[in-house]
Design an enzyme around this catalytic site. Sequence first.
Site, PDB file in Angstrom:
ATOM      1  CD  GLU A 200      -2.401  -0.595   2.764  1.00 26.19           C
ATOM      2  OE1 GLU A 200      -2.380   0.030   3.788  1.00 26.19           O
ATOM      3  OE2 GLU A 200      -3.852  -1.194   2.865  1.00 26.19           O
ATOM      4  NE  ARG A 292     -11.882  -5.595  18.853  1.00 25.52           N
ATOM      5  CZ  ARG A 292     -10.960  -5.065  17.466  1.00 25.52           C
ATOM      6  NH1 ARG A 292     -11.388  -6.141  16.981  1.00 25.52           N
ATOM      7  NH2 ARG A 292     -10.119  -4.635  17.710  1.00 25.52           N
TER       8      ARG A 292
END
Length: 502
Positions: A200, A292
Amino acid sequence: MIKKILVANRGEIAVRIIKACQEMAIPTVAVYSEVDRGSLHVQMADEAVNIGPAPAIESYLNMDRIIQVALQKGAEAIHPGYGFLAENAEFARRCEKANVVFIGPNSKALELVGDKVRSRQTMKKAEVLIIPGMKRIPTDYSEYEIEAQRIGYPVMIKASAGGGGKGMRIVQSPKELKSSLEAGKREAKSAFGDESVYLEKYIEEPRHVEFQVLADNYGNIVHLFERECSIQRRHQKIVEETPSQALDSTLRAKMGETAKKVMKVSGYNNAGTVEFLLDRNKEFYFLEVNARLQVEHPVTELTTGVDLVHQQILIASGEKLPFEQGKLQQNGHSIECRIYAEDPHNNFLPSSGKVLFLKEPKGPGVRHDCGIYSGCDVPIYYDPILAKLIVWAENRELACQKMINALNDYVILGIQTTIDFLKDVISHSQFKAGKTTTSFIKMFFDKWKGKEKTEEKQKLAMLAAAFVNYNKTYTKKSGVGPQEEIFSPWQSLGRWHLGGKK
Ligand code: MV4
């Protein structure tokens, strides 16, 4: 409505979840490893089951055992908390198969967001801005070279199975590429069992801004605004806050809508967080989804008034979201400090042992999410987080002041903690000015020594000695008849246990 919940975690987050269940009148089953017999979460739950030896792989990560306990105890649902099995698609799938509700996203969505390359492809298709980079894992080295040139140096190596900074590497120039790739692959292989890495564009000094999202099982999605989590040490968050100083209402609305889109195209349900990197020009890039309940969820709760654990349970029970986006508001300012059992004077080495004394900070706008008590043992086996201190005030300046006062009011004796370190972080002029980037700790606290507070330490040592002495069995000294024991903390705990347990 779910009638009984097994909490597959320990420490402060298990305590947090059990409290929510108590508020909703849902009985709980705690599970614990052999070293956690005396833990707070075990004392608080309605029932508790030993699931194995201390190493997490044999207890808190033991999928079959945990599902078996849920079935045996008639728990219809499992709340995984964070860490351990929380983002394990295999575990979610096994729960689905066993007809136990996994309080979290469906296994398909979990699988998708856990795969960085696949989720980047999904976001690209949905026109969500991702960090410029590779579209697939190459089969040979030359493809890395070509892609690195196209992206432009510096580039960053990331593990496809990664997250949390493992396997990441910055590459400044073409001549470093090969050796860095080899090292990155090795690290990814040992951390995730998968050596796939990709490149990236490297974003310099970004801010980490994440959005809390709730999605029900019927396609309704809301965001609950952002959390700024740039204050980190080696990819471990230390301080989180909301609102972020870097956003105005226009950018906030834009990022919030993007976060909802990310969840929509991932087929996501339940609570989740969309992470963004925000660069110097206030361009924001999708980073990853945290599937989560997060450690830092309380700052969102204090500013929106929404109890995220209640909402998780309601969604998992098949309820529709009770509010629309327009009804949600951010109110005031909230900051969280994570209290770790680590020695900041000794390279943040984990600290374990007995908590000899705990004085919790209290007061209006002070919340203490805590997994320990005076007299408990802190084992070496798990994540060293002990507790979280969260404050709320009308504005950031007042919240900072409240946090400093609360940290000053906080005593943990017997083990090393990060409390003193946090006092200096919150008091730092750059923090007060809101100039929080991911380089903050490295820039200002790399060689932190703290003040040698000899006198204060002596006072604390005396306090500890006095406390240990007090904690011994007390006897009545009436002088008449046999001496009678009137106080033993161990006995009173045992009696409380018998009275409070079925
Ligand atoms: C980056 C980055 C710069 N450029 N990606 C670190 C954890 C992982 N989830 C992503 N991380 C980063 N990814 C590119 N292309 C810088 C980081 C990063 C970071 C991100 C969030 C919070 C703290 C961080 C600290 C160092 C580096």
